[in-house]
Write a protein that holds these residues in place. Sequence first.
Motif, PDB file in Angstrom:
ATOM      1  N   ARG A  45     -18.118  25.343  -7.226  1.00 39.77           N
ATOM      2  CA  ARG A  45     -17.407  24.626  -6.172  1.00 39.77           C
ATOM      3  C   ARG A  45     -18.067  23.270  -5.975  1.00 39.77           C
ATOM      4  N   GLU A  46     -17.241  22.218  -5.837  1.00 34.20           N
ATOM      5  CA  GLU A  46     -17.774  20.872  -5.674  1.00 34.20           C
ATOM      6  C   GLU A  46     -17.171  20.207  -4.444  1.00 34.20           C
ATOM      7  N   LEU A  47     -17.969  19.354  -3.824  1.00 38.28           N
ATOM      8  CA  LEU A  47     -17.512  18.607  -2.658  1.00 38.28           C
ATOM      9  C   LEU A  47     -16.580  17.487  -3.101  1.00 38.28           C
ATOM     10  N   VAL A  48     -15.441  17.375  -2.430  1.00 32.72           N
ATOM     11  CA  VAL A  48     -14.455  16.355  -2.764  1.00 32.72           C
ATOM     12  C   VAL A  48     -14.472  15.217  -1.740  1.00 32.72           C
ATOM     13  N   ALA A  49     -14.442  15.568  -0.450  1.00 29.47           N
ATOM     14  CA  ALA A  49     -14.364  14.533   0.582  1.00 29.47           C
ATOM     15  C   ALA A  49     -14.893  15.073   1.898  1.00 29.47           C
TER      16      ALA A  49
END
Length: 121
Positions: A45-49
């Motif tokens: 999971r990656e941070l987008v905004a």
Amino acid sequence: QVQLVESGGGLVQAGGSLRLSCAASGSIFVINAMEWYRQAPGKQRELVAVISSGGSTNYSDSVKGRFTISRDNAKNTVYLQMNSLKPEDTGVYYCYADVDSTGWGGSYDYWGQGTQVTVSS
């Protein structure tokens, strides 16, 4: 207890747009940061905004200039406008909120259930 409910995912062609929404409900005194993450198949999971309670925003380099995060504090809702979508934007998108339920200084992390975004080439 606080619930986050996402909506707006779907299937779109490359170059298209989608708008995600995430509404928070339950025991809420104030919502601090609200964030969007995504998880592609086989990846972390990656941070987008990110958007602060005051409206300051930050974006991952991969979406900068294409995605816009916003929030409506009166509705306890965060949005993610996604333009110029690419196949690599495909994944499950999750919203996150840091919620103070009492006003006494403590806050807790809450997550939505996720909404699928698929971008076809």
